[in-house]
Scaffold this active site. Sequence first.
Site, PDB file in Angstrom:
ATOM      1  N   CYS A 217     -14.398   2.649 -27.928  1.00 43.85           N
ATOM      2  CA  CYS A 217     -15.701   3.285 -28.071  1.00 43.85           C
ATOM      3  C   CYS A 217     -16.396   3.398 -26.724  1.00 43.85           C
ATOM      4  CB  CYS A 217     -16.543   2.522 -29.085  1.00 43.85           C
ATOM      5  SG  CYS A 217     -15.729   2.537 -30.678  1.00 43.85           S
ATOM      6  N   GLU A 218     -15.891   4.276 -25.901  1.00 44.63           N
ATOM      7  CA  GLU A 218     -16.428   4.574 -24.565  1.00 44.63           C
ATOM      8  C   GLU A 218     -16.035   6.006 -24.240  1.00 44.63           C
ATOM      9  OE1 GLU A 218     -18.064   2.722 -22.247  1.00 44.63           O
ATOM     10  OE2 GLU A 218     -17.925   0.782 -23.250  1.00 44.63           O
TER      11      GLU A 218
ATOM     12  N   ARG B 174      -6.366   2.680 -15.338  1.00 45.30           N
ATOM     13  CA  ARG B 174      -6.348   3.420 -14.069  1.00 45.30           C
ATOM     14  C   ARG B 174      -7.004   4.801 -14.150  1.00 45.30           C
ATOM     15  NH1 ARG B 174      -2.527   4.928 -11.534  1.00 45.30           N
ATOM     16  NH2 ARG B 174      -3.328   4.430  -9.483  1.00 45.30           N
TER      17      ARG B 174
ATOM     18  N   GLY C 238       0.772  -1.233   0.000  1.00 46.92           N
ATOM     19  CA  GLY C 238       0.000   0.000   0.000  1.00 46.92           C
ATOM     20  C   GLY C 238       0.800   1.279   0.000  1.00 46.92           C
TER      21      GLY C 238
ATOM     22  N   GLU D 113       4.318  -6.591   1.783  1.00 46.56           N
ATOM     23  CA  GLU D 113       3.773  -6.989   0.480  1.00 46.56           C
ATOM     24  C   GLU D 113       3.666  -5.808  -0.475  1.00 46.56           C
ATOM     25  OE1 GLU D 113       0.490 -10.342   1.862  1.00 46.56           O
ATOM     26  OE2 GLU D 113      -0.104  -8.245   1.777  1.00 46.56           O
ATOM     27  N   PRO D 114       4.762  -5.155  -0.788  1.00 46.31           N
ATOM     28  CA  PRO D 114       4.676  -3.986  -1.661  1.00 46.31           C
ATOM     29  C   PRO D 114       4.435  -4.390  -3.115  1.00 46.31           C
ATOM     30  CG  PRO D 114       6.958  -4.533  -1.253  1.00 46.31           C
ATOM     31  CD  PRO D 114       6.140  -5.483  -0.415  1.00 46.31           C
ATOM     32  N   GLY D 115       3.597  -3.651  -3.800  1.00 43.67           N
ATOM     33  CA  GLY D 115       3.426  -3.852  -5.234  1.00 43.67           C
ATOM     34  C   GLY D 115       3.838  -2.580  -5.957  1.00 43.67           C
TER      35      GLY D 115
ATOM     36  N   TYR E  31      -9.998   4.647 -11.609  1.00 40.34           N
ATOM     37  CA  TYR E  31      -9.675   5.254 -10.308  1.00 40.34           C
ATOM     38  C   TYR E  31      -9.529   6.772 -10.395  1.00 40.34           C
ATOM     39  CZ  TYR E  31      -7.929   0.470  -9.343  1.00 40.34           C
ATOM     40  OH  TYR E  31      -7.773  -0.881  -9.200  1.00 40.34           O
TER      41      TYR E  31
ATOM     42  N   TYR F 193      -0.345  -2.122 -11.946  1.00 41.31           N
ATOM     43  CA  TYR F 193      -1.752  -2.128 -12.325  1.00 41.31           C
ATOM     44  C   TYR F 193      -1.947  -1.523 -13.718  1.00 41.31           C
ATOM     45  CZ  TYR F 193      -1.648  -3.009  -7.380  1.00 41.31           C
ATOM     46  OH  TYR F 193      -1.335  -3.538  -6.158  1.00 41.31           O
TER      47      TYR F 193
HETATM   48  C1  PLP Z   1      -2.769  -5.569  -3.865  1.00 39.50           C
HETATM   49  C2  PLP Z   1      -2.227  -6.066  -2.596  1.00 39.50           C
HETATM   50  C3  PLP Z   1      -0.968  -5.658  -2.170  1.00 39.50           C
HETATM   51  C4  PLP Z   1      -0.111  -4.647  -2.900  1.00 39.50           C
HETATM   52  O1  PLP Z   1      -0.648  -3.355  -2.825  1.00 39.50           O
HETATM   53  P1  PLP Z   1       0.221  -2.109  -3.334  1.00 39.50           P
HETATM   54  O2  PLP Z   1      -0.653  -0.951  -3.069  1.00 39.50           O
HETATM   55  O3  PLP Z   1       0.470  -2.307  -4.790  1.00 39.50           O
HETATM   56  O4  PLP Z   1       1.476  -2.082  -2.551  1.00 39.50           O
HETATM   57  C5  PLP Z   1      -0.469  -6.202  -1.001  1.00 39.50           C
HETATM   58  N1  PLP Z   1      -1.178  -7.108  -0.292  1.00 39.50           N
HETATM   59  C6  PLP Z   1      -2.413  -7.515  -0.676  1.00 39.50           C
HETATM   60  C7  PLP Z   1      -3.131  -8.502   0.150  1.00 39.50           C
HETATM   61  C8  PLP Z   1      -2.969  -7.007  -1.836  1.00 39.50           C
HETATM   62  O5  PLP Z   1      -4.187  -7.406  -2.199  1.00 39.50           O
END
Ligand code: PLP
Length: 418
Positions: free
Chosen positions: A342-343, A309, A236, A270-272, A313, A371
């Site tokens: 077409c939107e 996105r 997050g 859990e960074p994405g 969002y 994403y």
């Molecule tokens: C999507 C997700 C993440 C990663 O979130 P980011 O905002 O990209 O860091 C981590 N943990 C869980 C359970 C998720 O669903």
Amino acid sequence: MHEFKYRGNELYCEDVGISTIAASVGTPFYLYSYKTLLDHYDKLRDAFSSVRPLICFSVKSNSNLAVLRALVKSGAGLDIVSGGELYRARHVGADPKKIVYAGVGKRRDEIADAIRAGILLFNIESKEELEEIQRVAASLRKRVNVALRINPDVVPHTHAYVATGKGGSKFGLDFETVYGIFASRKRYPDLNIRGVHIHIGSQILDAAPFEKAIKKVLAFIKSRRISVDYFNIGGGLGIIYSMEHPQTARSFAGRILPLLKRSGLKIILEPGRFISGNSGVLVTKVLYNKTTPRKRFVIVDGGMSDLIRPSLYEAHHNIVPVITDREAGRHPQKVDVVGPICESGDFLARDRLLPPVERGDLLAVMGAGAYGFTMSSNYNSRPRPAEVMVIKGKFYVVRERESYSDLVRGEKIPKELR
Ligand SMILES: *Cc1c(COP(=O)(O)O)cnc(C)c1O
């Protein structure tokens, strides 16, 4: 920081000019910088080094095999949310003991596959899921490690669609239910309830909501005398898309490390987006300019099917020209950058000041590494774009552009219609 910078009048990815890549692979395409990816991973690892956390990259943010492989090779674990992501994780040789599995709707076959693979932890999102995993574990005669995902009921300042840790969200378990599960853990003889998990949302710019959630969970564990080994604090962490001032990995760590250290628990992150977001751009080509009495439009060959996105969002992505040589003395104009779908919701930017562009010009949509491709679709029967990665001065196509035959793969016309 990232490795997409101008050299002279051209935007480069590391040491490779983006127009060179476009000439070779066509447009639109996603472009990833290997160096940026690893830099971001290292930043987080270094900031948290005093607790030696397990960093599980969120596969859903960018699941390209080359991206996953790059991170796994540097020691990262993976955070998965489906059987398909488990398949990808195994494909890149991820250590199963560094895989954690979240998501509210895990199917029996997905659960069985993950148990057989020997993943580190399932992050449990409901009591019925826990019961299902117990049943599968028993039938496979395996002991399975799980963590309970707690919904700590905090409100992060982020878009409503990506807030996951407040009351009323479908994610996680409330404190009382979690306590009830620990109190009745004998009912799950094949499960080890070894951890607690939170993931409160995405694109969160400051530490306060994390701090609040972590404190709540730690106070809960202590007051209810719950004994676990792992504390997964989720992902997050927000990044800079335009004018945001997110905390750095170091300042974030500075705020929450004291809490984590005191807990004595093994920490999982859990960074994405923090790792992949600014490691990628979407390169698209201008097809047409169009002026209406009310607005100017720049119509490009990438749209919401490639990068959803902005539509989904209301996300802001900076858009910059790949070549800047014609700009001197020309005034920026306010335009909508729109795709061919077409939107009316198909836009990459609205009311954006851009230097004038001409047909054939390349634009880079910044911060598209998370994403981006993973949320792309074939809507309007558009083949999904290529993905390219620059590694040490060279570029590699890491996913081919889809073809028209890819679009109809698996479709059949029944005999009756012949
Ligand atoms: C999507 C997700 C993440 C990663 O979130 P980011 O905002 O990209 O860091 C981590 N943990 C869980 C359970 C998720 O669903």
